[in-house]
Design a protein around this motif. Structure first.
Motif, PDB file in Angstrom:
ATOM      1  N   MET A  70     -15.809 -72.713 -58.428  1.00  0.00           N
ATOM      2  CA  MET A  70     -16.434 -73.031 -59.708  1.00  0.00           C
ATOM      3  C   MET A  70     -17.647 -73.934 -59.519  1.00  0.00           C
ATOM      4  O   MET A  70     -17.653 -75.119 -59.855  1.00  0.00           O
ATOM      5  N   LYS A  71     -18.691 -73.332 -58.964  1.00  0.00           N
ATOM      6  CA  LYS A  71     -19.958 -74.009 -58.696  1.00  0.00           C
ATOM      7  C   LYS A  71     -21.096 -73.148 -59.239  1.00  0.00           C
ATOM      8  O   LYS A  71     -20.911 -71.980 -59.574  1.00  0.00           O
ATOM      9  N   ASP A  72     -22.289 -73.724 -59.270  1.00  0.00           N
ATOM     10  CA  ASP A  72     -23.436 -73.035 -59.861  1.00  0.00           C
ATOM     11  C   ASP A  72     -23.733 -71.691 -59.198  1.00  0.00           C
ATOM     12  O   ASP A  72     -24.155 -70.740 -59.859  1.00  0.00           O
ATOM     13  N   GLU A  89      -7.411 -79.856 -64.043  1.00  0.00           N
ATOM     14  CA  GLU A  89      -8.758 -79.729 -64.587  1.00  0.00           C
ATOM     15  C   GLU A  89      -8.691 -79.630 -66.113  1.00  0.00           C
ATOM     16  O   GLU A  89      -7.677 -79.939 -66.721  1.00  0.00           O
ATOM     17  N   VAL A 124     -20.015 -74.891 -66.040  1.00  0.00           N
ATOM     18  CA  VAL A 124     -20.926 -74.592 -64.939  1.00  0.00           C
ATOM     19  C   VAL A 124     -21.350 -73.122 -64.963  1.00  0.00           C
ATOM     20  O   VAL A 124     -22.390 -72.751 -64.406  1.00  0.00           O
ATOM     21  N   LEU A 125     -20.582 -72.267 -65.644  1.00  0.00           N
ATOM     22  CA  LEU A 125     -20.896 -70.835 -65.717  1.00  0.00           C
ATOM     23  C   LEU A 125     -21.606 -70.455 -67.016  1.00  0.00           C
ATOM     24  O   LEU A 125     -21.767 -69.277 -67.311  1.00  0.00           O
ATOM     25  N   LYS A 126     -22.023 -71.440 -67.764  1.00  0.00           N
ATOM     26  CA  LYS A 126     -22.674 -71.199 -69.064  1.00  0.00           C
ATOM     27  C   LYS A 126     -23.883 -70.270 -68.921  1.00  0.00           C
ATOM     28  O   LYS A 126     -24.085 -69.353 -69.728  1.00  0.00           O
ATOM     29  N   ARG A 127     -24.664 -70.480 -67.875  1.00  0.00           N
ATOM     30  CA  ARG A 127     -25.886 -69.688 -67.686  1.00  0.00           C
ATOM     31  C   ARG A 127     -25.609 -68.192 -67.596  1.00  0.00           C
ATOM     32  O   ARG A 127     -26.342 -67.376 -68.171  1.00  0.00           O
ATOM     33  N   ASN A 137     -13.769 -78.139 -69.430  1.00  0.00           N
ATOM     34  CA  ASN A 137     -15.124 -78.366 -68.921  1.00  0.00           C
ATOM     35  C   ASN A 137     -15.412 -77.590 -67.641  1.00  0.00           C
ATOM     36  O   ASN A 137     -16.578 -77.401 -67.280  1.00  0.00           O
ATOM     37  N   THR A 138     -14.372 -77.156 -66.948  1.00  0.00           N
ATOM     38  CA  THR A 138     -14.529 -76.428 -65.687  1.00  0.00           C
ATOM     39  C   THR A 138     -15.514 -75.278 -65.818  1.00  0.00           C
ATOM     40  O   THR A 138     -16.297 -75.003 -64.903  1.00  0.00           O
ATOM     41  N   ASN A 185     -22.718 -68.275 -60.714  1.00  0.00           N
ATOM     42  CA  ASN A 185     -23.475 -67.624 -61.787  1.00  0.00           C
ATOM     43  C   ASN A 185     -24.181 -66.365 -61.293  1.00  0.00           C
ATOM     44  O   ASN A 185     -24.156 -65.324 -61.965  1.00  0.00           O
ATOM     45  N   HIS A 209      -8.512 -72.897 -66.918  1.00  0.00           N
ATOM     46  CA  HIS A 209      -8.873 -73.720 -65.764  1.00  0.00           C
ATOM     47  C   HIS A 209      -7.732 -73.858 -64.765  1.00  0.00           C
ATOM     48  O   HIS A 209      -6.609 -73.395 -64.983  1.00  0.00           O
TER      49      HIS A 209
END
Length: 270
Positions: A256-258, A36, A43-46, A39-40, A261, A32
């Protein structure tokens, strides 16, 4: 494994905290940015969880990691990653880093290039030498000056404001400095973290030589409107690299936002 697991790794006298998620065959270590934590990368888990088993690490002086020394060097990171590789029965890994974490990626890659398949760099620090960082951590007089800033910031803020007014430094840099150093706690954290990781500077020429030698793929993501870590840094870095892609997004520094992805899925499905 689709749930998110919290783990601690015992490393000498330290406890390294990390999050683990994903069920993919490949192992991905994530690092990260400043201030931070692990957890950063949730958001990229998907986009990551099907192809990778992700280990997102709380760096020293961040998150739940308990680091009991002033310094964190490349060799320590190497030992930590080898320990995690062994625990997961893997010989190869991929690396991902955002901002300050990009410096960790390059440092780690330089230590275990034979074990790295690919790297992902999001608005990565370290590709261009930062004169302010170098002056603040390497010479002793620079560290003393920085400590003085921690305690008495007023005259330094005035200087930065003057330099911005004279267009010697960008206005974006002025705003960044003010936001990062606005409280004594923040200033102390910057001083502590910068000094803690000062071993992680790797010459671009050395990094690029290793990446070509070991056929390490690289994907670099930059924000078009990022005035701190500019896309030009990435354009210069990929020159001479044999297997590298530069992706410039219509965003600022915080990538680092949705939406990231979708961009990751494009490169992962190639």
């Amino acid at each position: 494994m689709n749930e998110i697991e919290s783990h601690f790794l015992q490393f000498h006298s330290h406890r390294i905290h990390y999050l683990k998620f994903g069920s993919g065959e490949k192992l991905l270590f994530c690092f990260h940015g400043f201030g931070e934590n692990a957890n950063t990368f949730l958001v990229l888990k998907r986009s990551l969880e099907k192809k990778f088993t992700v280990i997102s690490i709380d760096l020293p002086l961040h998150g739940l990691t308990e680091w009991n020394e002033k310094y964190f060097d490349k060799n320590s990171l190497k030992e930590i990653l080898i320990q995690l590789l062994n625990e997961n029965n893997k010989e190869k890994c991929s690396l991902m880093g955002f901002s300050m974490g990009g410096k960790m990626v390059i440092g780690a890659m330089s230590q275990i290039p034979e074990s790295v398949e690919e790297i992902f760099l999001m608005a990565p620090d370290g590709l261009k030498k930062n004169i302010w960082y170098n002056l603040s951590v390497y010479p002793e007089w620079g560290r003393k000056l920085f400590l003085n800033l921690v305690k008495h910031p007023e005259k330094y803020f005035a200087l930065v404001k003057f330099l911005a007014a004279m267009k010697i430094v960008p206005v974006a840099m002025k705003k960044f400095v003010e936001s990062q150093l606005e409280t004594k706690e923040k200033r102390q954290q910057v001083f502590d973290v910068w000094n803690c990781i000062r071993d992680f500077d790797v010459k671009n020429s050395v990094a690029k030589k290793l990446m070509n030698q070991y056929s390490i793929r690289s994907f670099l993501f930059f924000g078009k409107f990022d005035r701190i870590i500019k896309p030009e840094f990435g354009k210069k870095f990929i020159m001479g690299l044999m297997n590298s892609q530069l992706i410039i997004l219509p965003k600022g520094h915080n990538l680092m936002k949705d939406y990231l992805n979708d961009e990751l899925e494009k490169v992962l499905n190639q």
